[in-house]
Design a protein around this motif. Structure first.
Motif, PDB file in Angstrom:
ATOM      1  N   VAL A  16       0.647  -1.237  -0.117  1.00  0.00           N
ATOM      2  CA  VAL A  16      -0.200   0.009   0.137  1.00  0.00           C
ATOM      3  C   VAL A  16       1.044   1.293   0.025  1.00  0.00           C
ATOM      4  O   VAL A  16       0.454   2.237  -0.706  1.00  0.00           O
ATOM      5  CB  VAL A  16      -0.892  -0.063   1.247  1.00  0.00           C
ATOM      6  N   SER A  20       0.997   3.431  -3.159  1.00  0.00           N
ATOM      7  CA  SER A  20       0.367   4.922  -2.752  1.00  0.00           C
ATOM      8  C   SER A  20       1.313   5.981  -3.254  1.00  0.00           C
ATOM      9  O   SER A  20       1.064   7.121  -3.464  1.00  0.00           O
ATOM     10  CB  SER A  20      -0.056   5.169  -1.396  1.00  0.00           C
ATOM     11  N   GLN A  36      -6.409   5.858   0.682  1.00  0.00           N
ATOM     12  CA  GLN A  36      -5.677   5.000   1.730  1.00  0.00           C
ATOM     13  C   GLN A  36      -6.517   4.740   3.108  1.00  0.00           C
ATOM     14  O   GLN A  36      -6.648   3.598   3.623  1.00  0.00           O
ATOM     15  CB  GLN A  36      -4.361   5.446   2.032  1.00  0.00           C
TER      16      GLN A  36
END
Length: 157
Positions: A16, A20, A36
């Motif tokens: 992530v 991200s 997120q």
């Protein structure tokens, strides 16, 4: 087994984070933060959902499933979530967010809510597999902490 779960969560967090970081090159950082935070709560819902369904009688109680869901939920709520709550990443910035600006304006509201949730989940873990009634009794405060924050700080359509 717990180390495996922690390793899985760590790998997920890294993916992530790196995903991200790449996405943030193309997107506004506040929009990325909203996405997120929503991804995190989708994971919370993955483990909260079966517990809630058992609690409401929408699915049969399963001690092993309840224990696993509670343990995984506990791992999630122990994560440092500060990075998920950037001031300004709220409904006033984007309709993609259901978080009201008030959540960032009320001093400590987010931290207090997350601490209450972590404490309620910690109390659920040891009894989740001990039967429906003990699970329901310990689950009520978990649902209550979610409801308190949602009622105060979540946009309702």
């Amino acid at each position: 087994m717990k180390i495996t779960k922690l390793a899985t969560l760590a790998a997920l967090a890294l993916s992530v984070t790196f995903g991200s970081a790449h996405a943030q090159e193309r997107k506004d950082p506040l929009l990325s933060n909203i996405e997120q935070r929503q991804a995190f709560f989708k994971l919370v819902a993955l483990y909260y959902g079966p517990l809630n369904a058992m609690n409401k009688g929408d699915m049969p109680y399963d001690a092993a499933a309840a224990s696993a869901a509670a343990a995984n939920l506990a791992l999630l709520v122990q994560l440092d979530q500060a990075a998920l709550w950037k001031a300004g990443a709220d409904r006033s910035f984007s309709e993609a967010s259901t978080t009201l600006p008030k959540a960032f304006e009320d001093a400590g509201a987010i931290d207090k809510g997350l601490e209450s949730l972590a404490a309620a989940v910690a109390a659920l873990v040891p009894v989740a597999g001990d039967g429906l009634e003990p699970m329901k009794a310990a689950f009520a405060p978990v649902g209550g902490t979610c409801k308190d924050c949602h009622d105060a700080y979540r946009f309702k359509e």
